[in-house]
Design an enzyme around this catalytic site. Sequence first.
Site, PDB file in Angstrom:
ATOM      1  N   HIS A 108      26.943  86.251 -49.971  1.00  0.00           N
ATOM      2  CA  HIS A 108      26.508  85.706 -51.264  1.00  0.00           C
ATOM      3  C   HIS A 108      25.925  84.295 -51.079  1.00  0.00           C
ATOM      4  O   HIS A 108      24.933  83.940 -51.707  1.00  0.00           O
ATOM      5  CB  HIS A 108      27.691  85.599 -52.229  1.00  0.00           C
ATOM      6  CG  HIS A 108      28.297  86.916 -52.604  1.00  0.00           C
ATOM      7  ND1 HIS A 108      29.558  87.301 -52.215  1.00  0.00           N
ATOM      8  CD2 HIS A 108      27.807  87.936 -53.338  1.00  0.00           C
ATOM      9  CE1 HIS A 108      29.819  88.491 -52.715  1.00  0.00           C
ATOM     10  NE2 HIS A 108      28.787  88.903 -53.382  1.00  0.00           N
ATOM     11  N   LEU A 167      33.366  85.987 -53.515  1.00  0.00           N
ATOM     12  CA  LEU A 167      32.192  85.538 -52.767  1.00  0.00           C
ATOM     13  C   LEU A 167      32.488  85.367 -51.277  1.00  0.00           C
ATOM     14  O   LEU A 167      33.573  84.948 -50.892  1.00  0.00           O
ATOM     15  CB  LEU A 167      31.698  84.199 -53.346  1.00  0.00           C
ATOM     16  CG  LEU A 167      31.313  84.232 -54.826  1.00  0.00           C
ATOM     17  CD1 LEU A 167      30.758  82.874 -55.261  1.00  0.00           C
ATOM     18  CD2 LEU A 167      30.322  85.342 -55.123  1.00  0.00           C
ATOM     19  N   HIS A 168      31.491  85.699 -50.469  1.00  0.00           N
ATOM     20  CA  HIS A 168      31.578  85.516 -49.015  1.00  0.00           C
ATOM     21  C   HIS A 168      30.248  84.942 -48.535  1.00  0.00           C
ATOM     22  O   HIS A 168      29.339  84.686 -49.366  1.00  0.00           O
ATOM     23  CB  HIS A 168      31.921  86.836 -48.319  1.00  0.00           C
ATOM     24  CG  HIS A 168      31.069  87.985 -48.758  1.00  0.00           C
ATOM     25  ND1 HIS A 168      29.722  88.060 -48.480  1.00  0.00           N
ATOM     26  CD2 HIS A 168      31.361  89.093 -49.487  1.00  0.00           C
ATOM     27  CE1 HIS A 168      29.222  89.172 -48.982  1.00  0.00           C
ATOM     28  NE2 HIS A 168      30.199  89.817 -49.617  1.00  0.00           N
ATOM     29  N   SER A 189      31.275  92.174 -46.933  1.00  0.00           N
ATOM     30  CA  SER A 189      31.467  92.837 -48.224  1.00  0.00           C
ATOM     31  C   SER A 189      32.797  92.369 -48.784  1.00  0.00           C
ATOM     32  O   SER A 189      33.745  92.114 -48.030  1.00  0.00           O
ATOM     33  CB  SER A 189      31.529  94.346 -48.007  1.00  0.00           C
ATOM     34  OG  SER A 189      32.097  94.967 -49.139  1.00  0.00           O
ATOM     35  N   SER A 190      32.860  92.290 -50.117  1.00  0.00           N
ATOM     36  CA  SER A 190      34.120  91.893 -50.750  1.00  0.00           C
ATOM     37  C   SER A 190      35.204  92.928 -50.447  1.00  0.00           C
ATOM     38  O   SER A 190      36.389  92.614 -50.428  1.00  0.00           O
ATOM     39  CB  SER A 190      33.924  91.777 -52.250  1.00  0.00           C
ATOM     40  OG  SER A 190      32.775  91.025 -52.499  1.00  0.00           O
ATOM     41  N   MET A 208      29.587  90.010 -58.327  1.00  0.00           N
ATOM     42  CA  MET A 208      30.821  90.419 -59.001  1.00  0.00           C
ATOM     43  C   MET A 208      31.979  89.581 -58.467  1.00  0.00           C
ATOM     44  O   MET A 208      33.136  90.002 -58.526  1.00  0.00           O
ATOM     45  CB  MET A 208      31.069  91.913 -58.779  1.00  0.00           C
ATOM     46  CG  MET A 208      29.955  92.760 -59.398  1.00  0.00           C
ATOM     47  SD  MET A 208      30.471  94.426 -59.818  1.00  0.00           S
ATOM     48  CE  MET A 208      30.931  95.039 -58.240  1.00  0.00           C
ATOM     49  N   GLY A 209      31.664  88.404 -57.927  1.00  0.00           N
ATOM     50  CA  GLY A 209      32.709  87.512 -57.427  1.00  0.00           C
ATOM     51  C   GLY A 209      33.185  87.922 -56.049  1.00  0.00           C
ATOM     52  O   GLY A 209      32.492  88.637 -55.333  1.00  0.00           O
ATOM     53  N   GLU A 213      20.146  93.151 -48.431  1.00  0.00           N
ATOM     54  CA  GLU A 213      19.720  94.478 -47.967  1.00  0.00           C
ATOM     55  C   GLU A 213      20.903  95.375 -47.638  1.00  0.00           C
ATOM     56  O   GLU A 213      20.727  96.561 -47.415  1.00  0.00           O
ATOM     57  CB  GLU A 213      18.809  94.338 -46.753  1.00  0.00           C
ATOM     58  CG  GLU A 213      17.451  93.813 -47.129  1.00  0.00           C
ATOM     59  CD  GLU A 213      16.470  93.811 -45.981  1.00  0.00           C
ATOM     60  OE1 GLU A 213      16.918  93.736 -44.812  1.00  0.00           O
ATOM     61  OE2 GLU A 213      15.258  93.874 -46.260  1.00  0.00           O
ATOM     62  N   LYS A 214      22.100  94.816 -47.600  1.00  0.00           N
ATOM     63  CA  LYS A 214      23.267  95.670 -47.332  1.00  0.00           C
ATOM     64  C   LYS A 214      23.344  96.769 -48.392  1.00  0.00           C
ATOM     65  O   LYS A 214      23.642  97.914 -48.089  1.00  0.00           O
ATOM     66  CB  LYS A 214      24.542  94.845 -47.331  1.00  0.00           C
ATOM     67  CG  LYS A 214      25.723  95.765 -47.355  1.00  0.00           C
ATOM     68  CD  LYS A 214      26.999  95.111 -47.038  1.00  0.00           C
ATOM     69  CE  LYS A 214      28.104  96.095 -47.237  1.00  0.00           C
ATOM     70  NZ  LYS A 214      28.393  96.319 -48.669  1.00  0.00           N
TER      71      LYS A 214
HETATM   72  O1  PAF Z   1      25.899  93.909 -55.885  1.00  0.00           O
HETATM   73  C1  PAF Z   1      26.690  93.577 -56.810  1.00  0.00           C
HETATM   74  O2  PAF Z   1      27.569  92.750 -56.614  1.00  0.00           O
HETATM   75  C2  PAF Z   1      26.529  94.208 -58.178  1.00  0.00           C
HETATM   76  O3  PAF Z   1      26.146  95.537 -58.090  1.00  0.00           O
HETATM   77  C3  PAF Z   1      25.607  93.425 -59.130  1.00  0.00           C
HETATM   78  C4  PAF Z   1      24.180  93.404 -58.608  1.00  0.00           C
HETATM   79  C5  PAF Z   1      26.117  92.014 -59.316  1.00  0.00           C
HETATM   80  C6  PAF Z   1      25.572  94.102 -60.504  1.00  0.00           C
HETATM   81  O4  PAF Z   1      26.842  94.143 -61.084  1.00  0.00           O
END
Ligand code: PAF
Length: 286
Positions: A28, A24-25, A176-177, A21-22, A139-140
Site C-alpha cells: 500500500h 496496510l503494508h 497481502s493483508s 481496506m486497511g 498488479e497483485k
Molecule cells: O484491493 C482492495 O483493497 C479493495 O478491493 C478495494 C480496491 C479497496 C475496494 O474495496
Amino acid sequence: MRDLTNSWRRAGETIGVVLTMGALHDGHLSLVKAAHSRADRVIVTIFVNPRQFNNPEDLAKYPKTEDNDARILGPLAIDVLYIPDPEEIYPTGFSTTISVTGVSDGLCGGDRPGHFDGVATVVTKLLLQTDADCTFFGEKDYQQLQVVRRVVADLDLKTEIVACPTVREDDGLAMSSRNLRLGTEAREVSPVIGRVLESAANVISQGGNVAQALETARQALLVAGFDAVDYFELRDDHDLQPLMSADRPGRLFVAAWLDGVRLIDNTPVKAVFNAPIDRRKIPEPA
Ligand code: PAF
C-alpha cells in the site's frame, strides 16, 4: 469531502487517491508514494467493503488495524485519511450495483460470486466522492485492476488508473493483508507459490505445453503443502480470456489455500513466436 476537493480544485491542484481496506503494508505504501509523485494532494481511504465478501467468515476475520494504519501513514504526509462509515457508502435504500462482465468472469470472479460487483460499486463511489484525478492499483490483484479499468472506460469516469508493480517480501511472497493470518510453518511454505508461478511462466514462454505446465504447477503446490488450488490458469493479458496457448501476451494466475488462507499471485507471460494458434480466439468468417 466535496468542500475540500473543491477548494483544492480552485487552487489548481490535482488529487491522487489510494483505495484500501486497511491492514496496510509496504505494498500500500508504494501506492501512496506513486500517488505523491503524480498528484498535488493525496487521499487514502480505508473501507472494509462488506459487498465484496461473499463469505461472512472471511469478512469477520479481515484484520482491522485503523490506529496502526494511521501511524504507518504518518511519515508519508498524506492530505486526508478518509474512513467512511458504512452509511456514507451504502445509505439506507442504496440499490445500485455496478456489474462488469467479461474481465470479471472466472478466476476470483468464479470462486467468489458477487465479489467484483462489490469492488466495482465501491471503487466507483469512492472515486466520485474523492473527485480523483488518478488512482493507484497494485498488479497483485490484476483481475481487479482490469475490472476497474473497464468501469472507468465504460462509465467515462475522468480518473486515470495507474498500475503499480506487486511488492514482495524478501522471500518472494506477494505482500497481502491476508499474510498476517499464516501460521509460522505455513508462512515458511508460502513463497513456493511465487516460485511455482515463475517456473510455469518460464516453461510456457519457452514454448512448453500450457496444459502440462499448469498441471505440473498445481501438483507442485499440493506437494509443497498447499491444501487446495482454486485455479492455475493462463489468460490474455488484456481481456483476461482463457488461453490454451501462449500465442499472444498472457498472464498466469494462481489462487491456492494454505493454512486456511487463500493466497493469490500472477505474473506476465510473453507471447511465444510460433506458438500453436488458439483456434477458439479466431472469429468465424462473416
Ligand atoms: O484491493 C482492495 O483493497 C479493495 O478491493 C478495494 C480496491 C479497496 C475496494 O474495496
